[in-house]
Design an enzyme around this catalytic site. Structure first.
Site, mmCIF file in Angstrom:
data_model
loop_
_atom_site.group_PDB
_atom_site.id
_atom_site.type_symbol
_atom_site.label_atom_id
_atom_site.label_comp_id
_atom_site.label_asym_id
_atom_site.label_seq_id
_atom_site.Cartn_x
_atom_site.Cartn_y
_atom_site.Cartn_z
ATOM 1 N N LEU A 40 -6.609 -5.725 7.373
ATOM 2 C CA LEU A 40 -6.008 -6.100 6.062
ATOM 3 C C LEU A 40 -6.724 -6.239 5.298
ATOM 4 O O LEU A 40 -6.579 -7.052 4.374
ATOM 5 C CB LEU A 40 -6.498 -7.831 6.790
ATOM 6 C CG LEU A 40 -5.973 -8.363 8.813
ATOM 7 C CD1 LEU A 40 -5.910 -9.086 9.438
ATOM 8 C CD2 LEU A 40 -4.613 -8.299 8.538
ATOM 9 N N TRP B 235 -11.531 -2.534 -8.498
ATOM 10 C CA TRP B 235 -12.437 -2.151 -9.661
ATOM 11 C C TRP B 235 -12.782 -0.432 -9.502
ATOM 12 O O TRP B 235 -13.330 -0.065 -10.488
ATOM 13 C CB TRP B 235 -13.244 -2.902 -9.536
ATOM 14 C CG TRP B 235 -12.539 -4.247 -10.434
ATOM 15 C CD1 TRP B 235 -13.061 -5.427 -9.669
ATOM 16 C CD2 TRP B 235 -12.174 -4.457 -11.445
ATOM 17 N NE1 TRP B 235 -12.538 -6.424 -10.381
ATOM 18 C CE2 TRP B 235 -11.752 -6.598 -11.236
ATOM 19 C CE3 TRP B 235 -11.633 -4.506 -13.130
ATOM 20 C CZ2 TRP B 235 -11.004 -6.475 -12.433
ATOM 21 C CZ3 TRP B 235 -11.044 -4.723 -13.967
ATOM 22 C CH2 TRP B 235 -10.781 -6.226 -13.529
ATOM 23 N N ARG C 282 -0.277 8.030 -2.733
ATOM 24 C CA ARG C 282 0.825 8.931 -1.686
ATOM 25 C C ARG C 282 1.990 9.409 -2.298
ATOM 26 O O ARG C 282 2.512 10.001 -2.034
ATOM 27 C CB ARG C 282 0.310 8.379 -0.400
ATOM 28 C CG ARG C 282 -0.772 9.151 0.260
ATOM 29 C CD ARG C 282 -1.089 8.236 1.537
ATOM 30 N NE ARG C 282 -1.301 6.865 1.074
ATOM 31 C CZ ARG C 282 -0.865 5.763 2.468
ATOM 32 N NH1 ARG C 282 -0.735 6.273 3.571
ATOM 33 N NH2 ARG C 282 -1.409 4.729 2.013
ATOM 34 N N TRP C 283 3.077 7.598 -2.152
ATOM 35 C CA TRP C 283 4.393 8.373 -2.673
ATOM 36 C C TRP C 283 4.524 9.014 -4.100
ATOM 37 O O TRP C 283 5.143 10.284 -4.125
ATOM 38 C CB TRP C 283 4.354 7.259 -3.118
ATOM 39 C CG TRP C 283 6.518 7.097 -3.702
ATOM 40 C CD1 TRP C 283 6.898 6.430 -2.946
ATOM 41 C CD2 TRP C 283 7.255 7.403 -5.082
ATOM 42 N NE1 TRP C 283 8.320 7.275 -3.589
ATOM 43 C CE2 TRP C 283 7.980 6.991 -4.827
ATOM 44 C CE3 TRP C 283 6.275 7.119 -5.996
ATOM 45 C CZ2 TRP C 283 8.917 7.731 -5.429
ATOM 46 C CZ3 TRP C 283 6.949 7.362 -7.072
ATOM 47 C CH2 TRP C 283 8.145 7.601 -6.838
ATOM 48 N N ASP D 150 0.880 -1.276 -0.300
ATOM 49 C CA ASP D 150 -0.267 0.133 -0.135
ATOM 50 C C ASP D 150 1.274 0.912 0.022
ATOM 51 O O ASP D 150 2.011 1.348 0.662
ATOM 52 C CB ASP D 150 -0.806 0.245 1.253
ATOM 53 C CG ASP D 150 -1.642 0.875 0.919
ATOM 54 O OD1 ASP D 150 -2.742 1.493 -0.157
ATOM 55 O OD2 ASP D 150 -3.186 1.408 2.153
ATOM 56 N N GLY D 151 0.844 2.327 -0.663
ATOM 57 C CA GLY D 151 1.152 3.083 -0.414
ATOM 58 C C GLY D 151 1.225 3.701 -1.802
ATOM 59 O O GLY D 151 2.069 5.205 -2.268
ATOM 60 N N LEU E 170 11.586 -20.101 -5.178
ATOM 61 C CA LEU E 170 10.455 -19.298 -4.181
ATOM 62 C C LEU E 170 9.203 -19.688 -5.757
ATOM 63 O O LEU E 170 10.070 -19.581 -6.324
ATOM 64 C CB LEU E 170 10.773 -17.973 -4.690
ATOM 65 C CG LEU E 170 10.356 -17.140 -4.074
ATOM 66 C CD1 LEU E 170 9.481 -17.141 -2.496
ATOM 67 C CD2 LEU E 170 10.111 -15.834 -4.543
ATOM 68 N N HIS F 228 2.684 3.526 -9.193
ATOM 69 C CA HIS F 228 2.139 2.092 -9.250
ATOM 70 C C HIS F 228 3.488 1.528 -10.285
ATOM 71 O O HIS F 228 3.881 0.235 -10.028
ATOM 72 C CB HIS F 228 0.662 1.684 -10.311
ATOM 73 C CG HIS F 228 0.316 2.031 -9.441
ATOM 74 N ND1 HIS F 228 -0.672 1.981 -8.301
ATOM 75 C CD2 HIS F 228 -1.165 3.073 -9.542
ATOM 76 C CE1 HIS F 228 -1.544 2.484 -7.562
ATOM 77 N NE2 HIS F 228 -2.149 3.036 -8.920
ATOM 78 N N SER G 189 -6.997 -5.840 -5.819
ATOM 79 C CA SER G 189 -8.646 -6.385 -4.540
ATOM 80 C C SER G 189 -9.646 -6.318 -5.671
ATOM 81 O O SER G 189 -9.787 -5.524 -6.933
ATOM 82 C CB SER G 189 -8.642 -5.830 -3.601
ATOM 83 O OG SER G 189 -9.393 -4.476 -3.965
ATOM 84 N N ARG H 215 -0.279 9.651 -9.822
ATOM 85 C CA ARG H 215 -0.861 8.104 -8.781
ATOM 86 C C ARG H 215 -0.489 7.326 -9.821
ATOM 87 O O ARG H 215 1.126 5.860 -9.044
ATOM 88 C CB ARG H 215 -2.559 7.950 -8.807
ATOM 89 C CG ARG H 215 -2.928 8.517 -7.167
ATOM 90 C CD ARG H 215 -4.315 8.655 -7.875
ATOM 91 N NE ARG H 215 -4.607 7.037 -7.105
ATOM 92 C CZ ARG H 215 -4.246 6.524 -6.354
ATOM 93 N NH1 ARG H 215 -4.105 7.358 -4.943
ATOM 94 N NH2 ARG H 215 -4.311 5.101 -5.346
ATOM 95 N N GLU I 147 1.767 -13.420 12.009
ATOM 96 C CA GLU I 147 2.751 -12.617 12.201
ATOM 97 C C GLU I 147 2.295 -11.333 11.988
ATOM 98 O O GLU I 147 2.451 -11.019 11.074
ATOM 99 C CB GLU I 147 3.773 -12.884 12.777
ATOM 100 C CG GLU I 147 4.425 -14.215 13.918
ATOM 101 C CD GLU I 147 3.771 -13.861 15.438
ATOM 102 O OE1 GLU I 147 3.342 -12.724 15.894
ATOM 103 O OE2 GLU I 147 3.267 -14.374 15.955
HETATM 104 C C1 FPP Z 1 -2.157 0.140 -3.163
HETATM 105 O O1 FPP Z 1 -1.278 1.258 -3.663
HETATM 106 C C2 FPP Z 1 -1.211 -0.636 -4.530
HETATM 107 C C3 FPP Z 1 -2.061 -1.338 -5.380
HETATM 108 C C4 FPP Z 1 -3.528 -0.945 -6.150
HETATM 109 C C5 FPP Z 1 -1.999 -2.610 -5.343
HETATM 110 C C6 FPP Z 1 -0.037 -2.705 -6.020
HETATM 111 C C7 FPP Z 1 -0.213 -2.068 -6.724
HETATM 112 C C8 FPP Z 1 1.568 -2.073 -7.813
HETATM 113 C C9 FPP Z 1 2.160 -2.544 -6.846
HETATM 114 C C10 FPP Z 1 1.556 -2.161 -8.996
HETATM 115 C C11 FPP Z 1 2.248 -3.013 -9.737
HETATM 116 C C12 FPP Z 1 1.920 -4.091 -9.885
HETATM 117 C C13 FPP Z 1 1.873 -5.139 -10.747
HETATM 118 C C14 FPP Z 1 1.738 -6.751 -10.428
HETATM 119 C C15 FPP Z 1 2.470 -5.160 -12.000
HETATM 120 P P1 FPP Z 1 -2.707 2.880 -3.424
HETATM 121 O O2 FPP Z 1 -2.512 3.158 -4.720
HETATM 122 O O3 FPP Z 1 -3.785 2.401 -2.954
HETATM 123 O O4 FPP Z 1 -1.779 4.482 -1.898
HETATM 124 P P2 FPP Z 1 -2.731 4.637 -1.994
HETATM 125 O O5 FPP Z 1 -3.056 4.153 -0.151
HETATM 126 O O6 FPP Z 1 -1.269 5.905 -1.002
HETATM 127 O O7 FPP Z 1 -3.789 5.301 -2.849
#
Ligand code: FPP
Length: 228
Positions: A183, A64, A19-20, A15-16, A126, A32, A60, A28, A195
């Site tokens: 979660l 969508w 924001r990054w 997550d994040g 792995l 990703h 998730s 945004r 954990e």
């Molecule tokens: C959450 O960040 C991240 C996701 C929506 C899922 C993870 C997706 C990636 C790591 C992109 C690349 C994936 C693949 C498989 C190539 P967020 O957008 O919810 O962040 P925020 O909480 O800061 O808005």
């Protein structure tokens, strides 16, 4: 007998990303893109460790709801990732698997998922699992439906056998980046005794070094699995 602090299955809620990017005045989706690089770094680190399964929450059942442009971008990024990474997986003996309800993806993406799954099926290092259109409640419902259809007894063991993760042991350690403490419908059944680790680090900034520190802590924790 399995040692209590053995780390066989690591699950991560990445997550994040948004924001990054926003903190840097970027769109945004740039978060990703950078997040995909972090996936590469963490996967390589895990493939060189004793970890057998790394399960990443990539998309998730709720994602969508995001703007179509962001969903489309994530689909393209996933497609590029699956194509580009094939060589890296084979070179490093990494097996690829996807979990979730894949039926909602385009037939092109399904082909790409299937191709990488097949190509890497005999890799014995792995196993990297991407959770795609994944939601734990949805998975449990689908597994229950399969169990009923198969006419088997409703039991913990049978449910585990019908979950998407039937090929993997339960989660030992679950990490969530991005500062939230929840979660989010991720591997709820499989993480019953996991954990939990939460870090404020945003996923694009997460590193193998930080994960190594968390793993050290994991090894120090006493896991009792309900015993004393
Ligand atoms: C959450 O960040 C991240 C996701 C929506 C899922 C993870 C997706 C990636 C790591 C992109 C690349 C994936 C693949 C498989 C190539 P967020 O957008 O919810 O962040 P925020 O909480 O800061 O808005």
């Amino acid at each position: 007998m399995r040692e209590l602090n053995e780390l066989k299955h690591l699950a991560i809620i990445m997550d994040g990303n948004g924001r990054w990017a926003q903190e840097r005045g970027k769109q945004r989706v740039r978060g990703h893109e950078k997040g995909a690089e972090t996936i590469r770094e963490i996967t390589m680190f895990c493939s060189k460790s004793d970890i057998s399964f790394l399960t990443l929450y990539a998309f998730s059942t709720e994602n969508w709801k995001r703007p179509k442009t962001e969903v489309d971008f994530l689909m393209r990024l996933l497609s590029d990732y699956l194509k580009k990474e094939a060589e890296v997986y084979l070179k490093n003996n990494i097996r690829f698997k996807a979990i979730g309800d894949l039926s909602r993806f385009s037939s092109r993406l399904l082909d790409e998922i299937e191709t990488l799954t097949q190509k890497s099926a005999s890799c014995s290092g792995l196993t990297q699992v991407l959770a795609l259109n994944y939601g734990s409640k949805d998975e449990i419902i689908r597994a229950t439906q399969k169990m009923i259809k198969a006419g088997v007894e409703v039991s913990e063991e049978n449910l585990s056998r019908f979950l998407d993760t039937a090929f993997a042991p339960d989660v030992d350690m679950l990490v969530r980046t991005g500062g939230d403490y929840r979660l989010s419908n991720y591997l709820l059944w499989q993480s019953s005794y996991a954990e939990l680790f939460f870090t404020p680090t945003l996923w694009p900034d997460f590193t193998a070094e930080e994960l190594a520190i968390q793993i050290e802590e994991f090894k120090r924790r006493k896991r009792r699995f309900g015993g004393i």
